[in-house]
Design an enzyme around this catalytic site. Structure first.
Site, PDB file in Angstrom:
ATOM      1  N   HIS A 129       0.818  -1.213   0.000  1.00 41.75           N
ATOM      2  CA  HIS A 129       0.000   0.000   0.000  1.00 41.75           C
ATOM      3  C   HIS A 129       0.850   1.260   0.000  1.00 41.75           C
ATOM      4  O   HIS A 129       0.696   2.141   0.830  1.00 41.75           O
ATOM      5  CB  HIS A 129      -0.961  -0.001   1.197  1.00 41.75           C
ATOM      6  CG  HIS A 129      -2.221   0.756   0.923  1.00 41.75           C
ATOM      7  ND1 HIS A 129      -2.863   1.496   1.873  1.00 41.75           N
ATOM      8  CD2 HIS A 129      -2.969   0.882  -0.203  1.00 41.75           C
ATOM      9  CE1 HIS A 129      -3.950   2.054   1.363  1.00 41.75           C
ATOM     10  NE2 HIS A 129      -4.029   1.688   0.092  1.00 41.75           N
ATOM     11  N   ASP A 182      -9.534  -2.803   7.006  1.00 45.86           N
ATOM     12  CA  ASP A 182      -9.526  -3.445   8.314  1.00 45.86           C
ATOM     13  C   ASP A 182     -10.932  -3.780   8.818  1.00 45.86           C
ATOM     14  O   ASP A 182     -11.104  -4.707   9.604  1.00 45.86           O
ATOM     15  CB  ASP A 182      -8.829  -2.554   9.345  1.00 45.86           C
ATOM     16  CG  ASP A 182      -7.350  -2.396   9.065  1.00 45.86           C
ATOM     17  OD1 ASP A 182      -6.689  -3.418   8.808  1.00 45.86           O
ATOM     18  OD2 ASP A 182      -6.852  -1.260   9.091  1.00 45.86           O
ATOM     19  N   ARG A 208     -10.276  -1.682  -1.779  1.00 47.81           N
ATOM     20  CA  ARG A 208     -10.079  -3.061  -1.347  1.00 47.81           C
ATOM     21  C   ARG A 208     -11.287  -3.617  -0.593  1.00 47.81           C
ATOM     22  O   ARG A 208     -11.436  -4.832  -0.432  1.00 47.81           O
ATOM     23  CB  ARG A 208      -8.836  -3.147  -0.446  1.00 47.81           C
ATOM     24  CG  ARG A 208      -7.549  -2.701  -1.116  1.00 47.81           C
ATOM     25  CD  ARG A 208      -6.424  -2.519  -0.106  1.00 47.81           C
ATOM     26  NE  ARG A 208      -6.720  -1.451   0.847  1.00 47.81           N
ATOM     27  CZ  ARG A 208      -5.932  -1.124   1.881  1.00 47.81           C
ATOM     28  NH1 ARG A 208      -4.812  -1.798   2.091  1.00 47.81           N
ATOM     29  NH2 ARG A 208      -6.274  -0.144   2.689  1.00 47.81           N
ATOM     30  N   ARG A 225      16.277  12.056   5.561  1.00 49.94           N
ATOM     31  CA  ARG A 225      16.594  12.828   6.758  1.00 49.94           C
ATOM     32  C   ARG A 225      15.889  14.187   6.662  1.00 49.94           C
ATOM     33  O   ARG A 225      16.465  15.182   6.210  1.00 49.94           O
ATOM     34  CB  ARG A 225      18.113  13.009   6.867  1.00 49.94           C
ATOM     35  CG  ARG A 225      18.673  13.316   8.255  1.00 49.94           C
ATOM     36  CD  ARG A 225      18.300  14.673   8.751  1.00 49.94           C
ATOM     37  NE  ARG A 225      19.019  15.051   9.967  1.00 49.94           N
ATOM     38  CZ  ARG A 225      18.688  16.096  10.708  1.00 49.94           C
ATOM     39  NH1 ARG A 225      17.636  16.846  10.373  1.00 49.94           N
ATOM     40  NH2 ARG A 225      19.386  16.401  11.782  1.00 49.94           N
ATOM     41  N   HIS A 261      -9.629   6.887   5.738  1.00 50.36           N
ATOM     42  CA  HIS A 261      -8.278   6.618   5.255  1.00 50.36           C
ATOM     43  C   HIS A 261      -7.697   7.909   4.704  1.00 50.36           C
ATOM     44  O   HIS A 261      -8.400   8.695   4.060  1.00 50.36           O
ATOM     45  CB  HIS A 261      -8.292   5.537   4.158  1.00 50.36           C
ATOM     46  CG  HIS A 261      -6.968   4.882   3.964  1.00 50.36           C
ATOM     47  ND1 HIS A 261      -5.957   5.472   3.257  1.00 50.36           N
ATOM     48  CD2 HIS A 261      -6.485   3.695   4.394  1.00 50.36           C
ATOM     49  CE1 HIS A 261      -4.902   4.670   3.243  1.00 50.36           C
ATOM     50  NE2 HIS A 261      -5.195   3.586   3.942  1.00 50.36           N
ATOM     51  N   ARG A 299       2.400  -8.404   4.202  1.00 55.24           N
ATOM     52  CA  ARG A 299       3.093  -7.149   3.897  1.00 55.24           C
ATOM     53  C   ARG A 299       4.603  -7.315   3.725  1.00 55.24           C
ATOM     54  O   ARG A 299       5.251  -6.432   3.167  1.00 55.24           O
ATOM     55  CB  ARG A 299       2.767  -6.120   4.983  1.00 55.24           C
ATOM     56  CG  ARG A 299       3.275  -4.706   4.729  1.00 55.24           C
ATOM     57  CD  ARG A 299       2.861  -4.107   3.402  1.00 55.24           C
ATOM     58  NE  ARG A 299       1.426  -3.972   3.219  1.00 55.24           N
ATOM     59  CZ  ARG A 299       0.694  -2.943   3.649  1.00 55.24           C
ATOM     60  NH1 ARG A 299       1.264  -1.959   4.315  1.00 55.24           N
ATOM     61  NH2 ARG A 299      -0.604  -2.907   3.400  1.00 55.24           N
ATOM     62  N   HIS A 337      -2.353   1.885  12.621  1.00 56.91           N
ATOM     63  CA  HIS A 337      -1.877   1.297  11.366  1.00 56.91           C
ATOM     64  C   HIS A 337      -2.341  -0.159  11.341  1.00 56.91           C
ATOM     65  O   HIS A 337      -3.523  -0.434  11.239  1.00 56.91           O
ATOM     66  CB  HIS A 337      -0.352   1.443  11.293  1.00 56.91           C
ATOM     67  CG  HIS A 337       0.250   1.064   9.975  1.00 56.91           C
ATOM     68  ND1 HIS A 337      -0.451   1.009   8.804  1.00 56.91           N
ATOM     69  CD2 HIS A 337       1.532   0.719   9.657  1.00 56.91           C
ATOM     70  CE1 HIS A 337       0.356   0.659   7.816  1.00 56.91           C
ATOM     71  NE2 HIS A 337       1.563   0.464   8.303  1.00 56.91           N
ATOM     72  N   VAL A 395     -12.245   8.056  17.786  1.00 55.23           N
ATOM     73  CA  VAL A 395     -12.033   7.353  16.527  1.00 55.23           C
ATOM     74  C   VAL A 395     -12.808   6.037  16.525  1.00 55.23           C
ATOM     75  O   VAL A 395     -12.835   5.327  17.532  1.00 55.23           O
ATOM     76  CB  VAL A 395     -10.529   7.075  16.303  1.00 55.23           C
ATOM     77  CG1 VAL A 395     -10.313   6.205  15.056  1.00 55.23           C
ATOM     78  CG2 VAL A 395      -9.761   8.386  16.170  1.00 55.23           C
ATOM     79  N   VAL A 396     -13.440   5.730  15.416  1.00 60.50           N
ATOM     80  CA  VAL A 396     -14.058   4.414  15.216  1.00 60.50           C
ATOM     81  C   VAL A 396     -13.134   3.643  14.284  1.00 60.50           C
ATOM     82  O   VAL A 396     -13.033   3.957  13.095  1.00 60.50           O
ATOM     83  CB  VAL A 396     -15.473   4.527  14.617  1.00 60.50           C
ATOM     84  CG1 VAL A 396     -16.057   3.136  14.394  1.00 60.50           C
ATOM     85  CG2 VAL A 396     -16.373   5.340  15.541  1.00 60.50           C
ATOM     86  N   MET A 397     -12.438   2.665  14.824  1.00 57.69           N
ATOM     87  CA  MET A 397     -11.433   1.959  14.056  1.00 57.69           C
ATOM     88  C   MET A 397     -12.062   1.204  12.892  1.00 57.69           C
ATOM     89  O   MET A 397     -13.143   0.643  13.008  1.00 57.69           O
ATOM     90  CB  MET A 397     -10.655   0.986  14.953  1.00 57.69           C
ATOM     91  CG  MET A 397      -9.982   1.661  16.149  1.00 57.69           C
ATOM     92  SD  MET A 397      -8.886   3.025  15.703  1.00 57.69           S
ATOM     93  CE  MET A 397      -7.566   2.146  14.875  1.00 57.69           C
ATOM     94  N   PHE A 437     -12.541   2.764   9.939  1.00 55.76           N
ATOM     95  CA  PHE A 437     -13.204   3.732   9.073  1.00 55.76           C
ATOM     96  C   PHE A 437     -12.260   4.875   8.717  1.00 55.76           C
ATOM     97  O   PHE A 437     -11.455   5.318   9.539  1.00 55.76           O
ATOM     98  CB  PHE A 437     -14.453   4.300   9.753  1.00 55.76           C
ATOM     99  CG  PHE A 437     -15.592   3.323   9.791  1.00 55.76           C
ATOM    100  CD1 PHE A 437     -16.528   3.287   8.766  1.00 55.76           C
ATOM    101  CD2 PHE A 437     -15.709   2.420  10.841  1.00 55.76           C
ATOM    102  CE1 PHE A 437     -17.572   2.366   8.801  1.00 55.76           C
ATOM    103  CE2 PHE A 437     -16.743   1.505  10.872  1.00 55.76           C
ATOM    104  CZ  PHE A 437     -17.678   1.476   9.845  1.00 55.76           C
TER     105      PHE A 437
END
Length: 381
Positions: free
Chosen positions: A192, A320, A275, A364, A266, A345, A227, A260-262, A264
């Protein structure tokens, strides 16, 4: 203190480098691997074919695929030392910590590391082959079960599920539809672009460190719930909700409290993660063949509808959200969802490590200082 520098928190909108590995096509909102839409790859290809594509830039012909798959299968087994290492890890440690340590351990035995592309692919192949075996062993030993030798006559996805559930004749994970769903999930998770873990791996690679260090860094980044750990959080939230009748209120309460509602939203996709339809179809197909799973589908649909209708930007699910309950229906423990993400991954990380070495420049960035102005240390009283 003031500064004239433009600060992009989280490097939002910053283009750090070129890549030919993958891209989200803005005109179609579609994730592509080397130009191929991922939903087409998931429909027509195996995970092994996609791994070859990511490392070589083209899909394999039948001979190339056969050679690639045979090489991967030969490397699946764990040495006695590797088995003992995993067995020695605390059973209450997060499985990502175990996998991170395992990666460092394997790297210590590569005495002839070079930055040659073929050697890097060999390392990637070794980790690709060993990660499922290591994860399966970690799952089983926490249940008081022993090591299951990998099967050389099974594909990548089927072999992993076999190593986890092979002694359970009635396991839903060993059915053809389940294996196919799992294989598709690996394809969708394989790559990704410059996500947090991939960028971490590229930063480490840019110092001309070794592949194992870069992969270990990627694992560390992927562990975070913002993540890779999001698929774990999705299922924990669903279990917390418990009843589909409570799903709408639960989501609204989270939104009202700016939580946060995991699963949802991006940063890259603006009109929905390309996907999701493939993984959602796989999840719902699994549910249709799993007694009592209907409530998870009902909850999924209610949460998706609530999030879209009660947010100003109509927040949609990311990968997810369907992957979490799909893995749960396969009988996999929630804390192992992210190590499974790593299993997929490693292909994308290896592709980016190859690309970074090929045209390397030390990563850097600068920072804008906002602390005290220069001052003197007080003299002793």
């Amino acid at each position: 203190m003031t500064t004239n520098s433009e600060i992009r928190k989280g490097l939002y909108g910053v283009v750090a480098d070129y890549t030919a590995v993958s891209k989200v096509m803005p005109e179609t909102n579609s994730l592509t691997y080397a130009g191929y839409p991922v939903q087409e790859l998931a429909k027509h290809c195996s995970f092994e074919e996609v791994a070859y594509l990511l490392w070589n830039g083209e899909l394999p012909d039948s001979g190339q695929l056969e050679e690639f798959a045979a090489s991967e299968r030969e490397l699946r087994g764990l040495s006695e030392a590797e088995i003992n290492l995993i067995e020695s890890m605390p059973k209450d440690a997060h499985p990502m910590d175990t996998l991170r340590t395992f990666t460092s351990f394997v790297g210590q035995f590569d005495e002839h590391f070079t930055r040659d592309a073929d050697h890097i692919r060999e390392i990637g192949l070794r980790l690709l082959a060993k990660f499922p075996t290591a994860v399966a062993l970690d799952i089983r030993r926490r249940k008081g079960k022993g090591y299951v030798e990998p099967a050389k006559d099974k594909g990548f996805a089927e072999n992993f599920l076999w190593m986890v559930f092979g002694d359970e004749d009635d396991s839903p994970a060993l059915q053809k539809e389940a294996i196919q769903a799992f294989d598709q999930s690996l394809i969708l998770y394989a790559e990704h672009s410059f996500n947090a873990s991939t960028f971490s791996s590229r930063v480490i690679t840019s110092t001309t460190s070794d592949v194992y260090s870069a992969v270990t860094g990627g694992i560390g980044a992927l562990k975070g719930p913002l993540h890779g750990g999001a698929n774990e959080a999705v299922m924990h939230n669903m279990l917390e909700i418990g009843d589909p009748a409570q799903a709408e209120e639960w989501c609204k309460n989270r939104l009202d409290n700016k939580q946060v509602v995991m699963g949802f939203g991006h940063r890259v996709y603006k009109t929905g993660d390309s996907r999701v339809p493939t993984m959602e179809a796989a999840f719902k197909k699994l549910a249709a063949n799993t007694p009592g799973a209907g409530k998870w589908v009902e909850m999924y649909d209610i949460m998706a509808k609530t999030m879209e209708e009660n947010t100003s930007i109509k927040i949609k699910p990311n990968l997810d959200f369907p992957a979490g309950p799909a893995y749960y229906l396969l009988g996999l423990e929630i804390e192992f969802f992210t190590p499974i993400f790593v299993m997929a991954r490693i292909t994308g990380w290896t592709a980016h490590i190859l690309e970074q070495y090929e045209n390397n420049s030390l990563i850097r960035p600068l920072s804008a200082y906002n602390g005290p102005e220069e001052r003197s240390v007080p003299a002793e009283n």
